[in-house]
Each structure stands twice: as structure tokens, then as C-alpha cells.
Design a protein around this motif. Structure first.
Motif, PDB file in Angstrom:
ATOM      1  N   ILE A   9     -80.732  58.207  49.865  1.00  0.00           N
ATOM      2  CA  ILE A   9     -80.432  56.819  49.518  1.00  0.00           C
ATOM      3  C   ILE A   9     -79.052  56.795  48.876  1.00  0.00           C
ATOM      4  O   ILE A   9     -78.770  57.587  47.966  1.00  0.00           O
ATOM      5  N   VAL A  10     -78.198  55.889  49.353  1.00  0.00           N
ATOM      6  CA  VAL A  10     -76.882  55.660  48.765  1.00  0.00           C
ATOM      7  C   VAL A  10     -76.927  54.277  48.144  1.00  0.00           C
ATOM      8  O   VAL A  10     -77.124  53.279  48.840  1.00  0.00           O
ATOM      9  N   GLY A  11     -76.768  54.217  46.830  1.00  0.00           N
ATOM     10  CA  GLY A  11     -76.860  52.950  46.115  1.00  0.00           C
ATOM     11  C   GLY A  11     -75.752  51.978  46.489  1.00  0.00           C
ATOM     12  O   GLY A  11     -74.644  52.383  46.867  1.00  0.00           O
ATOM     13  N   ALA A  12     -76.054  50.703  46.367  1.00  0.00           N
ATOM     14  CA  ALA A  12     -75.087  49.649  46.663  1.00  0.00           C
ATOM     15  C   ALA A  12     -73.810  49.861  45.857  1.00  0.00           C
ATOM     16  O   ALA A  12     -73.849  50.210  44.679  1.00  0.00           O
ATOM     17  N   GLY A  13     -72.676  49.679  46.512  1.00  0.00           N
ATOM     18  CA  GLY A  13     -71.382  49.785  45.858  1.00  0.00           C
ATOM     19  C   GLY A  13     -70.899  51.195  45.610  1.00  0.00           C
ATOM     20  O   GLY A  13     -69.821  51.399  45.068  1.00  0.00           O
ATOM     21  N   SER A  14     -71.655  52.190  46.029  1.00  0.00           N
ATOM     22  CA  SER A  14     -71.270  53.581  45.789  1.00  0.00           C
ATOM     23  C   SER A  14     -70.123  53.995  46.702  1.00  0.00           C
ATOM     24  O   SER A  14     -69.968  53.472  47.809  1.00  0.00           O
ATOM     25  N   VAL A  15     -69.339  54.952  46.237  1.00  0.00           N
ATOM     26  CA  VAL A  15     -68.279  55.554  47.042  1.00  0.00           C
ATOM     27  C   VAL A  15     -68.645  57.025  47.203  1.00  0.00           C
ATOM     28  O   VAL A  15     -68.630  57.796  46.236  1.00  0.00           O
ATOM     29  N   VAL A  16     -69.007  57.402  48.429  1.00  0.00           N
ATOM     30  CA  VAL A  16     -69.500  58.750  48.705  1.00  0.00           C
ATOM     31  C   VAL A  16     -68.312  59.619  49.102  1.00  0.00           C
ATOM     32  O   VAL A  16     -67.742  59.459  50.180  1.00  0.00           O
ATOM     33  N   THR A  17     -67.956  60.545  48.210  1.00  0.00           N
ATOM     34  CA  THR A  17     -66.786  61.391  48.397  1.00  0.00           C
ATOM     35  C   THR A  17     -67.132  62.814  48.803  1.00  0.00           C
ATOM     36  O   THR A  17     -66.249  63.577  49.165  1.00  0.00           O
ATOM     37  N   ARG A  18     -68.438  63.179  48.694  1.00  0.00           N
ATOM     38  CA  ARG A  18     -68.867  64.535  49.053  1.00  0.00           C
ATOM     39  C   ARG A  18     -70.259  64.473  49.671  1.00  0.00           C
ATOM     40  O   ARG A  18     -70.939  63.461  49.582  1.00  0.00           O
ATOM     41  N   ASP A  19     -70.680  65.576  50.266  1.00  0.00           N
ATOM     42  CA  ASP A  19     -71.967  65.635  50.959  1.00  0.00           C
ATOM     43  C   ASP A  19     -73.125  65.265  50.035  1.00  0.00           C
ATOM     44  O   ASP A  19     -73.097  65.547  48.839  1.00  0.00           O
TER      45      ASP A  19
END
Length: 184
Positions: free
Chosen positions: A156-166
Motif C-alpha cells: 500500500i502506498v499512502g495518498a500523497g506519498s513520493v516513492v523514491t526507493r523499492d
């Protein structure tokens, strides 16, 4: 000598200001416009021309308009993928989205990483890095997934998150940059 498209597809530094790449983008933008202009009765369906452009289009895919991608042929969407309104996929490299994955509104996936050297960046140099998203992933609205990231199944990726790594399978990440948190 390799063309800019060949360099892009090989994961090498390439110049994005290129006639062949411009033609490919223009063709895709016309097809995306057709998808985004479908009548309300077709809301969520994928225009056949857009589905034909994809590297893979599984069954029961829903792409709410407006939707945007750059090339299309680098998109590999398995069955039951759902993308809510306003999703943007900058597919200069392969983007694979696993079965049953859902994107909230305004999710962005970026594959292009511009040169860190200011002179090269001004010349349009960048490298394309693939993004892989596993099965049954939930990506909350307005999340951004950066080049080269892999997100494991059931994450799950939370709303507004910035995923910079695995992100490991089953993890929940939130924030900027996204960090793991305990699941409720």
C-alpha cells in the motif's frame, strides 16, 4: 550509431528532444485524446486504439479519463488494473502493473530521470528507468512513483506519498519520501 529511441529503450543516456521520439509522442497523444474524449457511457473503458498501443492490456482494465501516457508501448497492464481520474504514466521505460492493482486519482509514475549535470540537462539528456508494480497494490491518490522503483505485491502506498526507493511486498509506505509504517 544508435538512435535516441534505441538508446532510450536500452536504458542509456539519450536526448529526449528528437524527431523520432516527437513523432511517437504525437501519435500517442492523439490516441490518448481519443480515449479521454469517449462519451460518458464509455467512462472507464479503454479506447481500443489505446489498448492496442500498450505492450500488454489484460482483461477488465479501467482507465478513467483523463489519463495520460507518453508512448504507450512501454505500458504492461495485467487484468483488473484500475486507474482513477488524472493518472499520468511517463513511460519512457517499461512500466509493469500487476493484476488487481488500483491507482487513486492523480497518481503519477515517472520513468525519465534527467541528467544531474546542468549542461546535459539543458541539452535534453535523460535516462529511462523501468518501474514495476506488483499484484494487488493500492496506490493512494496523488502519490508519485519515481524512476527505477519496484513495489512488491500487496503493498500500500499512502495518498500523497513520493516513492523514491523499492517497497517490499506487503509493506505500507507513506510520506515524502515514503517510509514504511505498521499496517492497521
Amino acid at each position: 550509431m544508435a538512435s535516441e529511441r534505441e538508446k532510450m529503450e536500452a536504458g542509456l543516456m539519450y536526448c529526449c528532444v528528437d524527431d523520432e521520439l516527437d513523432r511517437l509522442r504525437s501519435r500517442t497523444y492523439e490516441i490518448v485524446h481519443g480515449h479521454n474524449s469517449m462519451p460518458p457511457s464509455k467512462r472507464g473503458d479503454v479506447a481500443p486504439e489505446l489498448a492496442a498501443l500498450f505492450g500488454l492490456a489484460g482483461d477488465n482494465i479501467r482507465l478513467e479519463a483523463p489519463f495520460h501516457c507518453v508512448y504507450g508501448y512501454n505500458l504492461f497492464l495485467e487484468e483488473r488494473v484500475y486507474m482513477n481520474v488524472g493518472c499520468v504514466i511517463l513511460d519512457t521505460a517499461r512500466v509493469h502493473v500487476g493484476a488487481g492493482t488500483m491507482f487513486g486519482p492523480g497518481v503519477h509514475v515517472y520513468c525519465a530521470e534527467h541528467s544531474k549535470d546542468p549542461v546535459e540537462r539543458a541539452a535534453g539528456l535523460e535516462v529511462a528507468k523501468p518501474v514495476t508494480i506488483g499484484e494487488n497494490v493500492w496506490v493512494g491518490g496523488r502519490a508519485v512513483i519515481l524512476p527505477g522503483v519496484s513495489i512488491g505485491a500487496n503493498a500500500i502506498v499512502g495518498a500523497g506519498s513520493v516513492v523514491t526507493r523499492d517497497v517490499p511486498p506487503g509493506a505500507t509506505v507513506v510520506g515524502n519520501p515514503a517510509r514504511a509504517v505498521a499496517r492497521d
